[in-house]
Enzyme design. Structure first.
Site, PDB file in Angstrom:
ATOM      1  N   LEU A  85       0.821  -1.204   0.000  1.00 18.91           N
ATOM      2  CA  LEU A  85       0.000   0.000   0.000  1.00 18.91           C
ATOM      3  C   LEU A  85       0.864   1.268   0.000  1.00 18.91           C
ATOM      4  CD1 LEU A  85      -2.375  -1.490   2.672  1.00 18.91           C
ATOM      5  CD2 LEU A  85      -3.005  -1.048   0.288  1.00 18.91           C
ATOM      6  N   PRO A  86       0.271   2.419  -0.382  1.00 23.99           N
ATOM      7  CA  PRO A  86       1.083   3.615  -0.613  1.00 23.99           C
ATOM      8  C   PRO A  86       1.593   4.354   0.621  1.00 23.99           C
ATOM      9  CG  PRO A  86      -0.937   3.657  -1.930  1.00 23.99           C
ATOM     10  CD  PRO A  86      -1.085   2.565  -0.921  1.00 23.99           C
ATOM     11  N   THR A 116       5.995   0.523   2.259  1.00 20.87           N
ATOM     12  CA  THR A 116       7.065   1.282   2.904  1.00 20.87           C
ATOM     13  C   THR A 116       6.411   2.333   3.785  1.00 20.87           C
ATOM     14  OG1 THR A 116       8.595   0.939   1.067  1.00 20.87           O
ATOM     15  CG2 THR A 116       9.068   2.760   2.555  1.00 20.87           C
ATOM     16  N   LYS A 191      14.712  -0.301   4.808  1.00 21.78           N
ATOM     17  CA  LYS A 191      14.200   0.260   3.561  1.00 21.78           C
ATOM     18  C   LYS A 191      14.351   1.782   3.532  1.00 21.78           C
ATOM     19  CE  LYS A 191      12.082   0.711  -0.357  1.00 21.78           C
ATOM     20  NZ  LYS A 191      10.693   0.308  -0.632  1.00 21.78           N
ATOM     21  N   LYS A 266       7.488  10.870  -0.453  1.00 20.51           N
ATOM     22  CA  LYS A 266       6.798  10.271   0.692  1.00 20.51           C
ATOM     23  C   LYS A 266       7.772   9.511   1.581  1.00 20.51           C
ATOM     24  CE  LYS A 266       5.201   6.280   0.638  1.00 20.51           C
ATOM     25  NZ  LYS A 266       5.576   4.923   1.137  1.00 20.51           N
TER      26      LYS A 266
END
Length: 316
Positions: A85-86, A116, A191, A266
């Site tokens: 998901l974003p 992430t 990450k 983001k």
């Protein structure tokens, strides 16, 4: 021998004779998730999917996946769920204890979040999952859209050793390298550190190639020099932001596809937040965040993050 109540969840895959979960849920079928879900199907896993994008769902149901009407419905009929998901809020909504995955997941269901997000959000979700008798690991990925398509992603996994060992066979259906980074949240930490370095190195590569061009240097000659010298990096060698140096990268395709500038911004925002919480100094990471926010303000949000080359080229 039973593995914490999950031994009955395994079946023999249709291809290769490998073990796989008898029923897998997948939430989030975007540029990355769609390819990941397709690889699960092709490796013989029985799949049920959900996404708010109807065409993304149809792409998977057309090749054998079942569909769920919402995340809670999906969780009722599976042993494991993968989410891609974003943002933090998308993950929190999908996992919501009242209406999401955690509201209906059966005891010992394994929830794998490959989004992430903030490491502290992953840790909060793990605590909520534990209260419900459900397992949770964070497992963000590296490699981009091409690796998602080819099934060669790297998974950075945060969770218990037992849960990590249990999920490795499933993740190998989507990736080529599965790394245990530590407890829940450490996959996200790895990450975010990687993506901060990627952003910094991409900006540096773009600056160098813009300078070379203005000095009259052939960019292909510069690429040959850099990639056999101390400036060599992934951004210069395998994902060069200069059009025409490499064929199969976004810079040679009008910066379409790949990893969007908005997503990089983001992630850098998440880096800022995490660094503030642990009082880490990240001056270059902070500057990279400002640059990508400026790129978005100039209308390049949906372009690949290597568009920074064109953005810098236009600065006087």
């Amino acid at each position: 021998m039973a593995v914490l109540g999950l031994s009955k969840s395994f079946a023999v895959c249709a291809t290769g004779g490998k073990r796989c979960f008898s029923r897998v849920g997948f939430v989030g079928l975007g540029n990355m998730g769609g390819h990941m879900a397709r690889n699960l199907l092709e490796k013989g896993h029985k799949l049920i999917v959900f996404d708010v994008n109807e065409s993304a769902v149809l792409n998977l149901t057309a090749i054998g996946a079942d569909r769920a009407s919402n995340p809670a419905d999906l969780a009722r009929d599976v042993e494991v769920v993968v989410s891609m998901l974003p943002s933090n809020q998308h993950v929190l909504d999908v996992y919501d204890i009242k209406n999401g995955l955690l509201s209906s997941a059966k005891r010992d269901t394994l929830l794998i979040d490959s989004s992430t997000i903030d490491p502290f959000v992953s840790q909060t979700l793990a605590k909520e999952a534990e209260k419900s008798g459900v397992r949770f690991i964070d497992s963000p990925v590296s490699g981009g859209v091409n690796a998602a398509k080819d099934g060669t992603l790297t998974f950075m996994v945060g969770g218990s050793k037992v849960n990590f060992e249990l999920v490795v066979p499933l993740l190998k259906s989507m990736g080529s390298r599965i790394v245990h980074c530590g407890d829940v949240g450490m996959g996200q930490a790895a990450k975010l550190c990687n993506n901060m370095l990627l952003a910094v190195s991409m900006i540096g590569t773009a600056e160098a190639f813009n300078l070379g061009q203005k000095l009259g240097l052939d960019p292909k000659v510069l690429a040959d020099i850099v990639n056999s010298s101390t400036g060599r990096c992934w951004s210069s060698e395998l994902y060069n932001p200069t059009p025409g140096i490499l064929d199969n990268v976004p810079s040679s395709k009008n910066y379409e596809g790949g990893f969007g500038a908005a997503l990089m911004a983001k992630d850098l925002g998440l880096v800022q937040s995490a660094a503030a919480k642990v009082e880490a100094s990240i001056p270059l990471g902070s500057l990279a965040h400002q640059i990508y926010r400026a790129i978005i303000a100039h209308g390049f949000a949906k372009k690949d993050f290597s568009i920074v080359y064109q953005f810098l080229k236009g600065q006087k």
